[in-house]
Design a protein around this motif. Structure first.
Motif, PDB file in Angstrom:
ATOM      1  N   LEU A  79       5.688   2.604  -1.840  1.00 60.35           N
ATOM      2  CA  LEU A  79       4.899   1.407  -1.559  1.00 60.35           C
ATOM      3  C   LEU A  79       5.500   0.672  -0.373  1.00 60.35           C
ATOM      4  O   LEU A  79       6.708   0.439  -0.316  1.00 60.35           O
ATOM      5  CB  LEU A  79       4.880   0.474  -2.774  1.00 60.35           C
ATOM      6  CG  LEU A  79       3.990   0.892  -3.932  1.00 60.35           C
ATOM      7  CD1 LEU A  79       4.122  -0.107  -5.068  1.00 60.35           C
ATOM      8  CD2 LEU A  79       2.548   0.975  -3.490  1.00 60.35           C
ATOM      9  N   LYS A  80       4.654   0.317   0.588  1.00 62.67           N
ATOM     10  CA  LYS A  80       5.143  -0.352   1.785  1.00 62.67           C
ATOM     11  C   LYS A  80       4.234  -1.525   2.134  1.00 62.67           C
ATOM     12  O   LYS A  80       3.018  -1.448   1.999  1.00 62.67           O
ATOM     13  CB  LYS A  80       5.178   0.631   2.956  1.00 62.67           C
ATOM     14  CG  LYS A  80       5.783   0.036   4.205  1.00 62.67           C
ATOM     15  CD  LYS A  80       6.000   1.074   5.274  1.00 62.67           C
ATOM     16  CE  LYS A  80       6.655   0.403   6.459  1.00 62.67           C
ATOM     17  NZ  LYS A  80       6.920   1.321   7.535  1.00 62.67           N
ATOM     18  N   CYS A  81       4.838  -2.620   2.585  1.00 58.74           N
ATOM     19  CA  CYS A  81       4.093  -3.792   3.017  1.00 58.74           C
ATOM     20  C   CYS A  81       3.764  -3.639   4.498  1.00 58.74           C
ATOM     21  O   CYS A  81       4.660  -3.438   5.322  1.00 58.74           O
ATOM     22  CB  CYS A  81       4.920  -5.066   2.802  1.00 58.74           C
ATOM     23  SG  CYS A  81       4.126  -6.554   3.419  1.00 58.74           S
ATOM     24  N   GLY A 141       6.933  -5.121   6.474  1.00 59.49           N
ATOM     25  CA  GLY A 141       7.687  -3.873   6.534  1.00 59.49           C
ATOM     26  C   GLY A 141       8.525  -3.569   5.306  1.00 59.49           C
ATOM     27  O   GLY A 141       9.150  -2.514   5.228  1.00 59.49           O
ATOM     28  N   TYR A 142       8.596  -4.459   4.350  1.00 64.25           N
ATOM     29  CA  TYR A 142       9.351  -4.219   3.118  1.00 64.25           C
ATOM     30  C   TYR A 142       8.814  -2.971   2.437  1.00 64.25           C
ATOM     31  O   TYR A 142       7.616  -2.715   2.432  1.00 64.25           O
ATOM     32  CB  TYR A 142       9.228  -5.430   2.182  1.00 64.25           C
ATOM     33  CG  TYR A 142       9.859  -5.213   0.830  1.00 64.25           C
ATOM     34  CD1 TYR A 142      11.208  -5.438   0.635  1.00 64.25           C
ATOM     35  CD2 TYR A 142       9.090  -4.786  -0.250  1.00 64.25           C
ATOM     36  CE1 TYR A 142      11.789  -5.245  -0.607  1.00 64.25           C
ATOM     37  CE2 TYR A 142       9.660  -4.582  -1.496  1.00 64.25           C
ATOM     38  CZ  TYR A 142      11.013  -4.808  -1.669  1.00 64.25           C
ATOM     39  OH  TYR A 142      11.582  -4.611  -2.892  1.00 64.25           O
ATOM     40  N   SER A 143       9.702  -2.151   1.852  1.00 60.51           N
ATOM     41  CA  SER A 143       9.244  -0.976   1.122  1.00 60.51           C
ATOM     42  C   SER A 143       9.972  -0.863  -0.204  1.00 60.51           C
ATOM     43  O   SER A 143      11.123  -1.254  -0.339  1.00 60.51           O
ATOM     44  CB  SER A 143       9.446   0.296   1.945  1.00 60.51           C
ATOM     45  OG  SER A 143      10.814   0.497   2.216  1.00 60.51           O
ATOM     46  N   ASN A 144       9.258  -0.320  -1.184  1.00 54.62           N
ATOM     47  CA  ASN A 144       9.781  -0.068  -2.511  1.00 54.62           C
ATOM     48  C   ASN A 144      10.136   1.411  -2.537  1.00 54.62           C
ATOM     49  O   ASN A 144       9.264   2.262  -2.431  1.00 54.62           O
ATOM     50  CB  ASN A 144       8.715  -0.415  -3.545  1.00 54.62           C
ATOM     51  CG  ASN A 144       9.197  -0.234  -4.963  1.00 54.62           C
ATOM     52  OD1 ASN A 144      10.231   0.372  -5.200  1.00 54.62           O
ATOM     53  ND2 ASN A 144       8.439  -0.760  -5.895  1.00 54.62           N
ATOM     54  N   GLU A 145      11.395   1.748  -2.689  1.00 57.20           N
ATOM     55  CA  GLU A 145      11.867   3.122  -2.538  1.00 57.20           C
ATOM     56  C   GLU A 145      11.583   4.039  -3.719  1.00 57.20           C
ATOM     57  O   GLU A 145      11.824   5.230  -3.639  1.00 57.20           O
ATOM     58  CB  GLU A 145      13.374   3.118  -2.251  1.00 57.20           C
ATOM     59  CG  GLU A 145      13.744   2.425  -0.961  1.00 57.20           C
ATOM     60  CD  GLU A 145      13.157   3.087   0.280  1.00 57.20           C
ATOM     61  OE1 GLU A 145      12.999   4.316   0.303  1.00 57.20           O
ATOM     62  OE2 GLU A 145      12.851   2.346   1.223  1.00 57.20           O
ATOM     63  N   GLN A 146      11.067   3.539  -4.837  1.00 53.17           N
ATOM     64  CA  GLN A 146      10.814   4.428  -5.966  1.00 53.17           C
ATOM     65  C   GLN A 146       9.556   5.263  -5.736  1.00 53.17           C
ATOM     66  O   GLN A 146       8.612   4.836  -5.099  1.00 53.17           O
ATOM     67  CB  GLN A 146      10.744   3.640  -7.279  1.00 53.17           C
ATOM     68  CG  GLN A 146       9.581   2.688  -7.367  1.00 53.17           C
ATOM     69  CD  GLN A 146       9.669   1.824  -8.601  1.00 53.17           C
ATOM     70  OE1 GLN A 146       9.753   0.638  -8.475  1.00 53.17           O
ATOM     71  NE2 GLN A 146       9.660   2.404  -9.783  1.00 53.17           N
ATOM     72  N   GLU A 147       9.591   6.501  -6.249  1.00 55.84           N
ATOM     73  CA  GLU A 147       8.472   7.426  -6.092  1.00 55.84           C
ATOM     74  C   GLU A 147       7.228   6.902  -6.794  1.00 55.84           C
ATOM     75  O   GLU A 147       7.304   6.294  -7.857  1.00 55.84           O
ATOM     76  CB  GLU A 147       8.829   8.801  -6.678  1.00 55.84           C
ATOM     77  CG  GLU A 147       9.759   9.622  -5.814  1.00 55.84           C
ATOM     78  CD  GLU A 147       9.092  10.108  -4.545  1.00 55.84           C
ATOM     79  OE1 GLU A 147       7.966  10.628  -4.597  1.00 55.84           O
ATOM     80  OE2 GLU A 147       9.719   9.954  -3.482  1.00 55.84           O
ATOM     81  N   LEU A 164       0.833  -1.199   0.000  1.00 55.21           N
ATOM     82  CA  LEU A 164       0.000   0.000   0.000  1.00 55.21           C
ATOM     83  C   LEU A 164       0.869   1.252   0.000  1.00 55.21           C
ATOM     84  O   LEU A 164       1.984   1.247   0.528  1.00 55.21           O
ATOM     85  CB  LEU A 164      -0.906  -0.004   1.232  1.00 55.21           C
ATOM     86  CG  LEU A 164      -1.884  -1.169   1.321  1.00 55.21           C
ATOM     87  CD1 LEU A 164      -2.575  -1.173   2.673  1.00 55.21           C
ATOM     88  CD2 LEU A 164      -2.900  -1.098   0.205  1.00 55.21           C
ATOM     89  N   PRO A 165       0.343   2.353  -0.579  1.00 56.91           N
ATOM     90  CA  PRO A 165       1.112   3.591  -0.565  1.00 56.91           C
ATOM     91  C   PRO A 165       1.232   4.159   0.848  1.00 56.91           C
ATOM     92  O   PRO A 165       0.279   4.148   1.617  1.00 56.91           O
ATOM     93  CB  PRO A 165       0.315   4.524  -1.477  1.00 56.91           C
ATOM     94  CG  PRO A 165      -1.056   3.955  -1.543  1.00 56.91           C
ATOM     95  CD  PRO A 165      -0.932   2.498  -1.275  1.00 56.91           C
TER      96      PRO A 165
END
Length: 103
Positions: A18-20, A24-30, A12-13
């Motif tokens: 995007l973060k789980c 807790g995993y996160s996608n660092e791209q805007e 979810l944003p």
């Protein structure tokens, strides 16, 4: 919609990334405008377990050993090894006494 590569949950944003919420995993791209949460989903029970509601259980003509009533609910359960017949479990429709039959 994207899913977490670590645990498979929906991401979810959160503050532009995007973060789980599970691991807790996160996608660092805007994120662009395509990722928006429209509203909160309220959790509620929507599944009824068969057997919790008397009207949904199967009935059979079986005499209750406790009160003599001639109608009972029944279910089949595999209580022994898989190569043996299942156990029939009866519940009196009147007094709720429970007994079993092995066949």
């Amino acid at each position: 919609m994207e899913f977490c590569p670590e645990c498979g949950a929906m991401m979810l944003p959160n503050n532009g990334i995007l973060k789980c919420n599970s691991c807790g995993y996160s996608n660092e791209q805007e994120l662009g405008d395509e990722y928006k949460v429209a509203g909160e989903i309220e959790e509620h029970e929507s599944v009824k377990m068969l057997g919790e509601v008397d009207d949904m259980r199967s009935t059979i003509k079986e005499t209750c050993p406790e009160c003599g009533h001639d109608e009972a609910y029944y279910e089949l359960k595999q209580t022994r090894s898989a190569d043996e017949a299942p156990t029939r479990i009866f519940t009196c429709a009147k007094c709720k006494h429970t007994w079993r039959a092995y066949h």
